[in-house]
Design a protein around this motif. Structure first.
Motif, PDB file in Angstrom:
ATOM      1  N   LEU A 113       0.843  -1.185   0.000  1.00  0.00           N
ATOM      2  CA  LEU A 113       0.000   0.000   0.000  1.00  0.00           C
ATOM      3  C   LEU A 113       0.883   1.242   0.000  1.00  0.00           C
ATOM      4  N   ARG A 114       0.293   2.381  -0.318  1.00  0.00           N
ATOM      5  CA  ARG A 114       1.070   3.616  -0.248  1.00  0.00           C
ATOM      6  C   ARG A 114       1.425   3.906   1.216  1.00  0.00           C
ATOM      7  N   HIS A 115       0.404   4.191   2.004  1.00  0.00           N
ATOM      8  CA  HIS A 115       0.600   4.390   3.445  1.00  0.00           C
ATOM      9  C   HIS A 115      -0.750   4.192   4.113  1.00  0.00           C
ATOM     10  N   GLY A 135       5.027  14.380  -8.143  1.00  0.00           N
ATOM     11  CA  GLY A 135       4.372  14.241  -9.440  1.00  0.00           C
ATOM     12  C   GLY A 135       3.617  12.937  -9.560  1.00  0.00           C
ATOM     13  N   ARG A 136       4.239  11.845  -9.131  1.00  0.00           N
ATOM     14  CA  ARG A 136       3.592  10.535  -9.180  1.00  0.00           C
ATOM     15  C   ARG A 136       2.351  10.502  -8.283  1.00  0.00           C
ATOM     16  N   THR A 137       2.419  11.170  -7.165  1.00  0.00           N
ATOM     17  CA  THR A 137       1.345  11.113  -6.187  1.00  0.00           C
ATOM     18  C   THR A 137       0.127  11.920  -6.609  1.00  0.00           C
ATOM     19  N   PHE A 138       0.341  13.083  -7.191  1.00  0.00           N
ATOM     20  CA  PHE A 138      -0.770  13.995  -7.436  1.00  0.00           C
ATOM     21  C   PHE A 138      -1.060  14.308  -8.908  1.00  0.00           C
ATOM     22  N   ALA A 164      -2.549   8.290 -14.353  1.00  0.00           N
ATOM     23  CA  ALA A 164      -3.106   7.041 -13.829  1.00  0.00           C
ATOM     24  C   ALA A 164      -3.915   7.279 -12.562  1.00  0.00           C
ATOM     25  N   SER A 165      -3.602   8.358 -11.845  1.00  0.00           N
ATOM     26  CA  SER A 165      -4.314   8.650 -10.605  1.00  0.00           C
ATOM     27  C   SER A 165      -5.772   9.024 -10.853  1.00  0.00           C
ATOM     28  N   ALA A 166      -6.083   9.449 -12.077  1.00  0.00           N
ATOM     29  CA  ALA A 166      -7.458   9.862 -12.390  1.00  0.00           C
ATOM     30  C   ALA A 166      -8.434   8.691 -12.379  1.00  0.00           C
ATOM     31  N   ASP A 202       2.511   0.529  -9.120  1.00  0.00           N
ATOM     32  CA  ASP A 202       1.450   1.511  -9.300  1.00  0.00           C
ATOM     33  C   ASP A 202       2.029   2.761  -9.959  1.00  0.00           C
ATOM     34  N   GLU A 203       1.404   3.168 -11.056  1.00  0.00           N
ATOM     35  CA  GLU A 203       1.889   4.353 -11.774  1.00  0.00           C
ATOM     36  C   GLU A 203       1.546   5.637 -11.024  1.00  0.00           C
ATOM     37  N   GLY A 204       0.463   5.616 -10.283  1.00  0.00           N
ATOM     38  CA  GLY A 204       0.036   6.799  -9.547  1.00  0.00           C
ATOM     39  C   GLY A 204      -0.862   6.389  -8.398  1.00  0.00           C
TER      40      GLY A 204
END
Length: 247
Positions: A95-97, A168-171, A175-177, A225-227
């Motif tokens: 997981l991310r966090h 940048g990757r986080t926000f 892919a985050s969309a 995970d890309e984003g």
């Protein structure tokens, strides 16, 4: 009850990316069609080139095995002790966090799928960035089985697996969309959410996760995970596990 609008973590004013990670420059085309479906995020999809173990060394499992993390109760444990290193099958979800709303969604999907993993003889291992007390917050409020949950406060496993890191990757990664197409499932997963699960070391919120499948020390599947919220489809994971049954 937490709302999605209230899930914005506060960031430390000084977040320094680790030297071990760089964000590659690439041109990524994003299609608005991704926004058109309301189906659950972890549906079946074609396994793409980015979900390939070929990007990793054959020694990845051994390198990862020497990493020490913590159980949710705070006991240190080595990765190599988490599953049978000869023939045991394991799905390792990073997981991310523990304070990431999208990770609560992923954890919820993993929990719902645990019986299916268990019946196939596959060990489910979920790891998050943060201290064990943060892991216990997620475990208690989601809820999530503590015997499957581990804490990696120093992101040692994430570094070994070279998972993406950065603002940048986080926000801002396209892919985050994808998470916007899963509003209903996300809202359901975070009904008991609290921002208190966010790591005290705010640099951890810029870490991305990934999904890995091992048979013994053999890495069968790897997906970074890309984003944020770009999770591996669980049907892909089940396909991989079913094609490599436990001996």
């Amino acid at each position: 009850m937490a709302t999605l609008q209230s899930l914005r973590p506060s960031f430390h004013p000084r977040i320094s990316p680790p030297n071990s990670h760089t964000i590659p420059t690439a041109t990524i085309k994003y299609s608005p069609k991704l926004m058109g479906t309301k189906s659950f995020t972890l549906k079946r999809s074609v396994i793409s080139a980015r979900a390939s173990s070929s990007q990793y060394s054959p020694r990845t499992a051994e390198d990862l095995g020497d990493v020490s993390i913590f159980t949710a109760t705070g006991e240190p444990v080595m990765f190599k002790d988490l599953w049978d290193q000869k023939q045991g099958m394991a799905v390792v979800a990073l997981l991310r966090h523990f304070g990431c709303p999208c990770c609560w969604e992923l954890a919820s999907a993993l929990k719902e799928s645990k019986a299916r993993f268990d019946s196939a003889g596959v060990k489910l291992i979920a790891v998050g960035v943060g201290t064990p007390n943060k892991a216990r917050i997620l475990a208690g409020r989601l809820p999530f089985p503590m015997d499957c949950l581990y804490a990696d406060p120093d992101r040692k496993a994430y570094n070994i697996l070279n998972l993406y890191y950065g603002f940048g990757r986080t926000f801002f990664n396209p892919a985050s969309a994808k998470v916007l197409s899963r509003f209903d499932s996300l809202q359901k997963a975070v009904k008991n959410y609290t921002i208190e699960a966010t790591p005290d070391d705010r640099s951890g919120v810029l870490q991305q996760g990934g999904m890995f499948v091992f048979r013994g020390k053999e890495l069968l599947y790897a997906r970074k995970d890309e984003g944020t919220g770009d999770h591996a489809p669980l049907d892909d994971i089940f396909d991989i596990c079913s094609k490599a049954p436990v001996a």
